[in-house]
Structures are given as structure tokens and as C-alpha cells.
Design a protein around this motif. Structure first.
Motif, short mmCIF file in Angstrom:
data_model
loop_
_atom_site.label_atom_id
_atom_site.label_comp_id
_atom_site.label_asym_id
_atom_site.label_seq_id
_atom_site.Cartn_x
_atom_site.Cartn_y
_atom_site.Cartn_z
N ALA A 27 2.94 4.41 1.11
CA ALA A 27 3.58 4.73 2.39
C ALA A 27 2.95 5.98 2.98
O ALA A 27 2.65 6.95 2.26
CB ALA A 27 5.07 4.95 2.18
N ARG A 28 2.73 5.96 4.29
CA ARG A 28 2.29 7.16 4.99
C ARG A 28 3.50 8.05 5.20
O ARG A 28 4.65 7.61 5.11
CB ARG A 28 1.67 6.78 6.34
N GLU A 29 3.24 9.29 5.53
CA GLU A 29 4.32 10.24 5.76
C GLU A 29 5.29 9.71 6.81
O GLU A 29 4.87 9.23 7.88
CB GLU A 29 3.74 11.58 6.22
N GLN A 78 7.15 7.08 6.50
CA GLN A 78 7.37 5.64 6.36
C GLN A 78 8.10 5.34 5.05
O GLN A 78 7.98 6.08 4.08
CB GLN A 78 6.05 4.87 6.37
N GLY A 123 4.28 1.24 2.67
CA GLY A 123 3.01 0.98 3.35
C GLY A 123 2.93 -0.46 3.81
O GLY A 123 3.94 -1.15 3.89
N THR A 155 0.87 -1.18 0.00
CA THR A 155 0.00 0.00 0.00
C THR A 155 0.90 1.23 0.00
O THR A 155 2.10 1.13 0.32
CB THR A 155 -0.93 0.02 1.24
#
Length: 184
Positions: free
Chosen positions: A67-69, A71, A74, A65
Motif C-alpha cells: 500500500a502507498r501512503e 491507502q 496496494g 502490492t
């Protein structure tokens, strides 16, 4: 048995792994799912070179998924491996030594694993968020147009997997059932 393995690994190291071993991988692995495998397969049929040299390498059947900020990647849970079975013997013949996914493999893939001295590992499905914490770097290196199914180069540390099919063809999915029946 619990083991630690630096990847890529050589044939001798892989031959020491046995079905059922818990292994922590550290080093470089690549990702590729259905669309990437299809494209690599067609590339080989056309007599062209793959975008990554798979000799001695490991492929994680993964489509992460976003990546979040802050990271690197995901959620990084495994894809059902049988979806790659059509392409796997060809990839193993190219020198691929390890595959990481989930679920059973076809008899053709198992035979090719034995012939090529490779190993099939399972990662725990449903634990993608936890597995992503073991991924320290992620870089798209080929087929960017495939989005989440692009080929990525990952640097992993202590990435937990279980040997399902070892280089001799011993299959945990079969032996575990037999061992359970003996307990009854």
C-alpha cells in the motif's frame, strides 16, 4: 443481470446467482494465493484446524502490492485461479462458498462447486488499482511470513465481479463461446 450481494452469503443466495451475472460484493472476504493454499491444505492433511474458518466464506485469489501512503492496500488484481485447483475441492469440502480470481477452472473444481453449492467469480485482471478502491479495510490474519501471499481479511464495498461458474455448474467461459458462435 446486475446484483448486489452481502458477503459472506448463504447457499440460498448463491443459488440465485447465474453464470454471467454482474455482482457487487459488500462485506468480508479473505485473500489467499498459492503458498497460503498449500499451507492450508497441508494443515488439513495433518488433522489440524485452519487459521480461518472458511465455512460460508469467500476467498479472493490475491497477492496485493504494498500500500502507498494513505491507502488501505496496494493494487489488488486477481491471480490465475487454476493455480489453486489442486487445493480447491478440499477447501470447498470445508465449507468455502465463493472464490474470486481469473481464468478457467478444472473439471474437478467445477464438479466440486456443484456438489458444494459454491460460486466462482472473476474479477477483471489488469484493473487492480481500480479494484483496490473497493477495499476499505485490510488486515493480515495468518501466515504473515508469506508476505504478499499472507491471508488477509478484507472489508469490501461494491466490489465488482462476474459469476463465471454458478452453483449449478453453468460456465460463462463455455456459454459465451457458444453464444458468440450463434451470432456468426
Amino acid at each position: 443481470m446486475e446484483k448486489h450481494l452481502n458477503v459472506p452469503a448463504n447457499t440460498e443466495e448463491l443459488a440465485e446467482l447465474k453464470s454471467g451475472d454482474y455482482v457487487y460484493l459488500t462485506g468480508t472476504i479473505y485473500t489467499a494465493r498459492d503458498a497460503a493454499h498449500k499451507r492450508m491444505y497441508e494443515t488439513l492433511l495433518d488433522g489440524k484446524e485452519l487459521p480461518v474458518d472458511v465455512k460460508g466464506q469467500f476467498i479472493y485469489y490475491l497477492g496485493p502490492t504494498p500500500a502507498r501512503e494513505g491507502q488501505v492496500i496496494g493494487s489488488a488484481g486477481p491471480t490465475t485461479s487454476s493455480r489453486m485447483d489442486k487445493y480447491t475441492p478440499t477447501m470447498l469440502d470445508q465449507g468455502l462458498k465463493g472464490m474470486i480470481g481469473k481464468g478457467k477452472r478444472s473439471s474437478e473444481v467445477i464438479e466440486s462447486i456443484k456438489q458444494n453449492g459454491a460460486v466462482y467469480f472473476a474479477a477483471v485482471g489488469g484493473a487492480g488499482a481500480l479494484l483496490s478502491k473497493c477495499i476499505k479495510e485490510a488486515e493480515v490474519i495468518a501466515y504473515d511470513d508469506l508476505g504478499t501471499e499472507a491471508i488477509r481479511k478484507l472489508r469490501v464495498e461494491n466490489f465488482p465481479v462476474i459469476v463465471v461458474i454458478d452453483s449449478q455448474g453453468n460456465n460463462l467461459y463455455e456459454t459465451a463461446v457458444e453464444n458468440f458462435k450463434k451470432l456468426k
